[in-house]
Write a protein that holds these residues in place. Sequence first.
Motif, PDB file in Angstrom:
ATOM      1  N   UNK A 223       0.854  -1.196   0.000  1.00 26.97           N
ATOM      2  CA  UNK A 223       0.000   0.000   0.000  1.00 26.97           C
ATOM      3  C   UNK A 223       0.885   1.240   0.000  1.00 26.97           C
ATOM      4  N   UNK A 224       0.505   2.253  -0.769  1.00 22.12           N
ATOM      5  CA  UNK A 224       1.227   3.520  -0.753  1.00 22.12           C
ATOM      6  C   UNK A 224       1.050   4.185   0.613  1.00 22.12           C
ATOM      7  N   UNK A 225       2.147   4.680   1.165  1.00 19.91           N
ATOM      8  CA  UNK A 225       2.073   5.391   2.443  1.00 19.91           C
ATOM      9  C   UNK A 225       2.923   6.647   2.368  1.00 19.91           C
ATOM     10  N   UNK A 226       2.468   7.678   3.074  1.00 14.79           N
ATOM     11  CA  UNK A 226       3.270   8.877   3.268  1.00 14.79           C
ATOM     12  C   UNK A 226       4.010   8.715   4.594  1.00 14.79           C
ATOM     13  N   UNK A 227       5.332   8.706   4.515  1.00 21.68           N
ATOM     14  CA  UNK A 227       6.131   8.680   5.729  1.00 21.68           C
ATOM     15  C   UNK A 227       6.342  10.131   6.144  1.00 21.68           C
ATOM     16  N   UNK A 228       5.965  10.496   7.383  1.00 20.16           N
ATOM     17  CA  UNK A 228       5.990  11.883   7.826  1.00 20.16           C
ATOM     18  C   UNK A 228       7.164  12.150   8.765  1.00 20.16           C
ATOM     19  N   UNK A 229       7.542  13.410   8.894  1.00 21.79           N
ATOM     20  CA  UNK A 229       8.611  13.765   9.832  1.00 21.79           C
ATOM     21  C   UNK A 229       8.183  13.496  11.269  1.00 21.79           C
ATOM     22  N   UNK A 230       9.108  13.616  12.206  1.00 20.05           N
ATOM     23  CA  UNK A 230       8.792  13.448  13.621  1.00 20.05           C
ATOM     24  C   UNK A 230       7.714  14.407  14.074  1.00 20.05           C
ATOM     25  N   UNK A 231       7.072  14.081  15.186  1.00 19.95           N
ATOM     26  CA  UNK A 231       5.911  14.866  15.625  1.00 19.95           C
ATOM     27  C   UNK A 231       6.287  16.131  16.396  1.00 19.95           C
ATOM     28  N   UNK A 232       7.551  16.254  16.838  1.00 23.42           N
ATOM     29  CA  UNK A 232       7.917  17.412  17.648  1.00 23.42           C
ATOM     30  C   UNK A 232       7.617  18.744  16.950  1.00 23.42           C
ATOM     31  N   UNK A 233       7.974  18.923  15.665  1.00 24.54           N
ATOM     32  CA  UNK A 233       7.636  20.185  14.988  1.00 24.54           C
ATOM     33  C   UNK A 233       6.133  20.449  14.961  1.00 24.54           C
ATOM     34  N   UNK A 234       5.328  19.393  14.883  1.00 26.26           N
ATOM     35  CA  UNK A 234       3.874  19.568  14.878  1.00 26.26           C
ATOM     36  C   UNK A 234       3.399  20.143  16.202  1.00 26.26           C
TER      37      UNK A 234
ATOM     38  N   UNK B  93       5.147  21.852  18.346  1.00 26.63           N
ATOM     39  CA  UNK B  93       5.659  23.222  18.455  1.00 26.63           C
ATOM     40  C   UNK B  93       4.799  24.190  17.659  1.00 26.63           C
ATOM     41  N   UNK B  94       4.393  23.779  16.467  1.00 24.26           N
ATOM     42  CA  UNK B  94       3.539  24.616  15.624  1.00 24.26           C
ATOM     43  C   UNK B  94       2.176  24.841  16.270  1.00 24.26           C
ATOM     44  N   UNK B  95       1.613  23.794  16.858  1.00 23.15           N
ATOM     45  CA  UNK B  95       0.315  23.916  17.519  1.00 23.15           C
ATOM     46  C   UNK B  95       0.382  24.867  18.712  1.00 23.15           C
ATOM     47  N   UNK B  96       1.476  24.809  19.461  1.00 20.94           N
ATOM     48  CA  UNK B  96       1.615  25.680  20.636  1.00 20.94           C
ATOM     49  C   UNK B  96       1.814  27.136  20.233  1.00 20.94           C
ATOM     50  N   UNK B  97       2.443  27.348  19.078  1.00 18.76           N
ATOM     51  CA  UNK B  97       2.652  28.722  18.618  1.00 18.76           C
ATOM     52  C   UNK B  97       1.342  29.380  18.186  1.00 18.76           C
ATOM     53  N   UNK B  98       0.416  28.589  17.674  1.00 21.94           N
ATOM     54  CA  UNK B  98      -0.872  29.139  17.216  1.00 21.94           C
ATOM     55  C   UNK B  98      -2.005  28.215  17.646  1.00 21.94           C
ATOM     56  N   UNK B  99      -2.268  28.119  18.953  1.00 25.76           N
ATOM     57  CA  UNK B  99      -3.274  27.162  19.437  1.00 25.76           C
ATOM     58  C   UNK B  99      -4.677  27.424  18.913  1.00 25.76           C
TER      59      UNK B  99
END
Length: 475
Positions: free
Chosen positions: A352-363, A365-371
């Motif tokens: 099955x085709x899958x998107x391998x994503x970067x680590x979750x830490x940047x996510x 951090x982004x959420x905390x910057x603009x909750x």
Amino acid sequence: MSGFLHAEALAADRRFSDAMLELFRVTSIPETKQDDPMVHHVAYDLLVATNAKARKDDAVYKASVLMEDLASRINNEIVPPEVVKLLDGDAAVDQVQARAKLLSEMYPYSVRAQLLRVHIDLEQVRAVDQAVRRKGLLRRILALTSHTAGNFETSLLVALFHAKVLFALNQFDKSESECRRALRIEEPTDPNFDDIPPAISVPGADYESRVSSVKKQLRVLLKRIIVVAAVCWSSIKSTQDGERVDMVISVRVDTLQEHYAGIDQAAAKTISDALRFLKNQGSWSFLMCPNSRCHGKKFVDAKSLWQHTCSKHWDDLWEKLQSVIGQYINGYALKDDHSLNGITLCQDSGQHDIFQLPGVQPMFESLLLSPSIGIRAEPLAEMRQRKCREGAEILEDIKEKLKMLPDDALSTEESCFAIQDLCLKFLQTSALDHREAILPLARSFQWIQMKESISLSAKNLGRIIGHANIDTIFE
């Protein structure tokens, strides 16, 4: 419409609850069964000199106005003393709860009466140590707050209570959604009309400052959701086998498409377009023509785009442009956006085709910057329109500079450099990387999956629903 006159009399006698019941009855009567007000009020035709239908409409309107006025008086004059009496009294717990329940049933149109019952029930949760009982009480309270939130959609305080109870029950996704819904309310009710205890629990000297105060609490709760989710996720990742963790870090393309097909067809198309282009061209990126007649036609290199642009849209300036840029542009290569390199397309063991994503830490951090914004994806169509608009503006600048160049373009070296820079800027603006659109879509889905995974992993709910979770509701 004699009921309207009866309601007025009841209100004058301060029998507000009875008056409201009568008004509810009056306004629910179908128009075909309404009496002409003139039948019961001989002077009505003098006050409203028109036909029977207009008199009926006028009476219904007046009943609605009276209803709103009575609801406001009950919420702000009748209920507050009862609230203070119950909160500050020394009656037995069961008596206080029974009285609060009675008030909520007597005044279903009073936000304060509904929140009083929720508030008092929540106080009892603090005194319960057994995990099962605490969970059961919170679920009962959640049913109350969910019902109240549905009936009073413009109340920020109801939304805040609702979101906090959801948070206490580890329902992070629903809690976050309620916070965001509340922050989108354009004209919320003044929190002074709903607060428990009355007139002291929401700071602010005016409407704007009180609304701002509650919205600040909503944003704080959003940040808390993100922090708690990050901590829980870290714990899950370190204690579980990798299966569930990998399920969220790697997203199957068909699962992602299915998710968006049900809520956002444009997003689902973006995913399929990106996948098709990547498999056909072996690249995420392309250049596009900004001319509206070309509908964002794609090109894989700068030379092809320039030849198309100049021959199709301004061939009279092609030779002059070539004399300025020479091979300067033809060697331009699409630059890789290293911030997007974490996304890769591969296949799992089932092909099955899958998107391998970067680590979750940047996510996180982004959420905390603009909750209050969260993970926002610019639709690919809008991204293309924006880039086409910007590219077209740059091309117009290039045209104007070319028109002002003398035939001997090489004699104006400074102008040539300016045109070359604009050409480079045009290519950079015309470049689009599918990953710019894919990453936010995948991240948004990943965030939802992550919150669900955390909730499913909270096996010892009594331990997780501790005093800190309950105290969050009363802060």
